[in-house]
Write an enzyme that holds these catalytic residues in place. Structure first.
Site, PDB file in Angstrom:
ATOM      1  N   GLU A 111      -3.735  -7.852   8.884  1.00 46.17           N
ATOM      2  CA  GLU A 111      -3.165  -9.079   9.419  1.00 46.17           C
ATOM      3  C   GLU A 111      -1.653  -8.881   9.536  1.00 46.17           C
ATOM      4  O   GLU A 111      -0.989  -8.567   8.547  1.00 46.17           O
ATOM      5  CB  GLU A 111      -3.489 -10.242   8.480  1.00 46.17           C
ATOM      6  CG  GLU A 111      -3.091 -11.600   9.010  1.00 46.17           C
ATOM      7  CD  GLU A 111      -3.441 -12.714   8.026  1.00 46.17           C
ATOM      8  OE1 GLU A 111      -3.355 -13.876   8.442  1.00 46.17           O
ATOM      9  OE2 GLU A 111      -3.769 -12.436   6.855  1.00 46.17           O
ATOM     10  N   ASP A 134       3.529 -20.827   4.837  1.00 43.50           N
ATOM     11  CA  ASP A 134       3.994 -19.670   4.074  1.00 43.50           C
ATOM     12  C   ASP A 134       4.956 -20.056   2.963  1.00 43.50           C
ATOM     13  O   ASP A 134       5.850 -20.877   3.141  1.00 43.50           O
ATOM     14  CB  ASP A 134       4.671 -18.667   5.014  1.00 43.50           C
ATOM     15  CG  ASP A 134       3.688 -18.074   6.007  1.00 43.50           C
ATOM     16  OD1 ASP A 134       2.570 -17.753   5.580  1.00 43.50           O
ATOM     17  OD2 ASP A 134       4.031 -17.954   7.192  1.00 43.50           O
ATOM     18  N   TYR A 154     -11.094 -18.207   7.574  1.00 45.91           N
ATOM     19  CA  TYR A 154     -10.065 -18.026   6.553  1.00 45.91           C
ATOM     20  C   TYR A 154     -10.186 -19.198   5.584  1.00 45.91           C
ATOM     21  O   TYR A 154      -9.866 -20.337   5.929  1.00 45.91           O
ATOM     22  CB  TYR A 154      -8.691 -18.011   7.232  1.00 45.91           C
ATOM     23  CG  TYR A 154      -7.529 -17.541   6.404  1.00 45.91           C
ATOM     24  CD1 TYR A 154      -7.268 -18.068   5.147  1.00 45.91           C
ATOM     25  CD2 TYR A 154      -6.651 -16.575   6.901  1.00 45.91           C
ATOM     26  CE1 TYR A 154      -6.186 -17.636   4.393  1.00 45.91           C
ATOM     27  CE2 TYR A 154      -5.557 -16.145   6.163  1.00 45.91           C
ATOM     28  CZ  TYR A 154      -5.334 -16.680   4.916  1.00 45.91           C
ATOM     29  OH  TYR A 154      -4.251 -16.264   4.178  1.00 45.91           O
TER      30      TYR A 154
END
Length: 262
Positions: free
Chosen positions: A44, A55, A168
């Site tokens: 990734e 993030d 995910y």
């Protein structure tokens, strides 16, 4: 069946993450190759963005180092182009929707196809808005990989039923970053997803030790590791590839030790 889905057949997948152009172009190429050569099933690659809402501080710092190196979307494509001279490892981009929108959905997906990019993880693209990118993604064979979180609730069914590539599964509420405790309902969350789809699941957000990787691989079909690798880059800079290789081997071994298929 998508090419990404096939990777998970009879095999637990290890999916490591690096920030493109962190700390520079050549090191990123070497990092991708190191990951590919030492056990990564899918790599990734993060496209740096100014407002990466999913993030944590480690990956944000990696983005800032990439910005200091002069990164652009064109640079990211060039990095993959160089890496492709040494490896054909499946690659997915982690990006944010504005990057793809600004480049142009069709042009971006077409470029991904030319570089054998298999999918896109777009954390700020909700299920309800993905129709705008799907025609281009479908035209060029790019999986739009959905995220399912501990708070997805009643939306799990529709997200899972529409999924391609892999799903995910976000391990915890919040942002990325190494953590020692995960959502205690992960097994139930994955089981709920499995009611609606055969598309494989991979758990990410916070996994950073071999022991955690092994545990997560008993729950899901794969494990995603990001901040731990970006932290190696922060500390080792241009010497990172060797350390990344050793770390990847240890995580690969741990994932392979997992014998219970979700």
């Amino acid at each position: 069946m998508s090419n990404l889905t096939k990777i998970f057949e009879n095999h637990k997948a290890f999916i490591p993450f690096v920030v493109a152009d962190d700390p520079d172009f050549d090191t990123t190429v070497a990092n991708i190759v190191a990951l590919a050569n030492n056990g990564a099933d899918i790599v990734e690659v993060g496209i740096p963005f100014s407002d990466p809402v999913a993030d944590g501080p480690v990956i944000q710092a990696g983005d800032l180092r990439a910005f200091a190196a002069g990164v652009s979307t064109k640079t990211v494509f060039q990095i993959v182009e160089q890496a492709r001279k040494q490896t054909d490892v499946p690659i997915v981009f982690l990006t944010y929707l504005n990057i793809v929108f600004k480049y142009g959905y069709k042009a971006f997906c077409q470029k991904c196809q030319s570089l054998n990019i298999s999918g896109l993880v777009i954390p700020d693209l909700p299920y309800e808005s993905k129709a705008e990118i799907m025609p281009a993604a479908n035209q060029y064979g790019i999986d739009i990989i959905p995220l399912i979180t501990p708070t997805s609730g009643h939306r799990i069914e529709k997200i899972a039923k529409a999924a391609t590539g892999f799903i995910y599964v976000v391990s915890s509420m919040g942002i990325t970053g190494e953590r020692d405790a995960f959502f205690d309902g992960l097994k139930d969350l994955v089981a709920e997803i499995k009611k609606y789809t055969d598309v494989p699941t991979a758990i990410g957000f916070g996994v950073h030790t071999p022991e955690q990787a092994q545990e997560m691989a008993t729950i899901a079909d794969g494990v995603i590791v990001g901040s731990a690798i970006v932290d190696i880059v922060a500390k080792e800079k241009q010497q990172a590839p060797a350390k990344i290789a050793a770390f990847t081997k240890s995580m690969r071994t741990a994932v392979d030790r997992s014998e219970v298929k979700a």
